[in-house]
Design a protein around this motif. Structure first.
Motif, short mmCIF file in Angstrom:
data_model
loop_
_atom_site.label_atom_id
_atom_site.label_comp_id
_atom_site.label_asym_id
_atom_site.label_seq_id
_atom_site.Cartn_x
_atom_site.Cartn_y
_atom_site.Cartn_z
N THR A 55 9.52 -38.26 9.12
CA THR A 55 9.32 -39.19 10.22
C THR A 55 10.25 -38.79 11.36
N THR A 56 11.47 -38.39 11.03
CA THR A 56 12.45 -37.89 12.00
C THR A 56 13.07 -36.62 11.45
N SER A 57 13.78 -35.89 12.30
CA SER A 57 14.41 -34.64 11.87
C SER A 57 15.46 -34.86 10.79
N SER A 58 16.03 -36.06 10.71
CA SER A 58 17.01 -36.33 9.65
C SER A 58 16.37 -36.31 8.26
N ASP A 59 15.03 -36.38 8.19
CA ASP A 59 14.33 -36.28 6.91
C ASP A 59 14.21 -34.84 6.45
N CYS A 60 14.52 -33.88 7.33
CA CYS A 60 14.32 -32.46 7.05
C CYS A 60 15.63 -31.81 6.60
N ALA A 61 15.50 -30.63 5.99
CA ALA A 61 16.66 -29.86 5.55
C ALA A 61 17.40 -29.28 6.76
N SER A 62 18.61 -28.84 6.54
CA SER A 62 19.39 -28.18 7.58
C SER A 62 18.61 -26.99 8.15
N GLY A 63 18.62 -26.85 9.47
CA GLY A 63 17.90 -25.76 10.11
C GLY A 63 16.42 -26.03 10.33
N GLN A 64 16.01 -27.31 10.17
CA GLN A 64 14.62 -27.69 10.37
C GLN A 64 14.55 -28.91 11.29
N TYR A 65 13.37 -29.13 11.88
CA TYR A 65 13.12 -30.30 12.71
C TYR A 65 11.78 -30.90 12.30
N CYS A 66 11.53 -32.15 12.67
CA CYS A 66 10.30 -32.84 12.32
C CYS A 66 9.28 -32.67 13.44
N ASP A 67 8.08 -32.22 13.09
CA ASP A 67 7.01 -32.04 14.07
C ASP A 67 5.71 -32.55 13.47
N GLU A 68 5.18 -33.63 14.03
CA GLU A 68 3.92 -34.21 13.59
C GLU A 68 3.88 -34.44 12.08
N GLY A 69 4.99 -34.97 11.54
CA GLY A 69 5.03 -35.34 10.13
C GLY A 69 5.40 -34.25 9.15
N SER A 70 5.68 -33.02 9.65
CA SER A 70 6.08 -31.91 8.78
C SER A 70 7.37 -31.29 9.27
N CYS A 71 8.21 -30.90 8.33
CA CYS A 71 9.45 -30.20 8.69
C CYS A 71 9.11 -28.75 9.03
N LYS A 72 9.63 -28.28 10.16
CA LYS A 72 9.41 -26.91 10.61
C LYS A 72 10.76 -26.24 10.79
N VAL A 73 10.81 -24.92 10.66
CA VAL A 73 12.04 -24.15 10.76
C VAL A 73 12.44 -24.01 12.23
N CYS A 74 13.73 -24.20 12.51
CA CYS A 74 14.26 -24.02 13.87
C CYS A 74 14.13 -22.55 14.30
N ASP A 75 14.18 -22.33 15.61
CA ASP A 75 14.20 -20.98 16.17
C ASP A 75 15.36 -20.21 15.55
N SER A 76 15.21 -18.91 15.37
CA SER A 76 16.23 -18.10 14.70
C SER A 76 17.55 -18.07 15.46
N SER A 77 17.55 -18.42 16.74
CA SER A 77 18.80 -18.42 17.51
C SER A 77 19.62 -19.69 17.27
N CYS A 78 19.05 -20.71 16.63
CA CYS A 78 19.71 -22.00 16.40
C CYS A 78 20.14 -22.17 14.94
N SER A 79 21.24 -22.92 14.73
CA SER A 79 21.59 -23.37 13.39
C SER A 79 20.88 -24.68 13.10
N GLU A 80 20.87 -25.56 14.08
CA GLU A 80 20.19 -26.86 14.03
C GLU A 80 19.43 -27.01 15.35
N CYS A 81 18.37 -27.83 15.34
CA CYS A 81 17.59 -27.99 16.56
C CYS A 81 16.90 -29.35 16.60
N GLY A 82 16.42 -29.69 17.77
CA GLY A 82 15.68 -30.93 17.96
C GLY A 82 14.19 -30.69 18.16
#
Length: 112
Positions: A55-82
């Motif tokens: 529902t929010t990025s806090s539901d995802c693992a480190s290095g991932q963000y929430c997008d339309e109900g699914s956790c997606k991997v952050c850009d390779s240049s980021c450790s964490e992302c929004g």
């Protein structure tokens, strides 16, 4: 339907509204539909059984963000992302620094 007869969609589409790669209305599983442009392009994130619902990025693992109900991997240049892309970093790898108010990770030039 072209001139009264059915024609096959472009090979990049699952379903289409006409001929050509720019008329897709749905895409194969490994592809995503570029909204408002009707093109199918390779999905940036493949899960291979590890996708998490969110529902929010806090539901995802480190290095991932929430997008339309699914956790997606952050850009390779980021450790964490929004969100997607290099301009949505919220923290950076140790060799880079977050440019304040820009959300980009930039090489660290000075260490104090």
């Amino acid at each position: 339907l072209v001139q009264g007869s059915c024609k096959a969609c472009d090979s990049s589409c699952s379903e289409c509204g006409g001929p050509g790669a720019s008329r897709c209305t749905s895409c194969p599983n490994s592809m995503s539909l570029l909204q408002n442009n009707y093109w199918c392009f390779p999905s940036l994130t493949t899960c291979e059984g590890t996708c998490r619902e969110c529902t929010t990025s806090s539901d995802c693992a480190s290095g991932q963000y929430c997008d339309e109900g699914s956790c997606k991997v952050c850009d390779s240049s980021c450790s964490e992302c929004g969100g997607p892309g290099a301009s949505r970093c919220t923290s950076c790898p140790s060799s880079t620094s977050l440019l304040q108010n820009n959300y980009f990770c930039s090489p660290t030039f000075f260490t104090c």
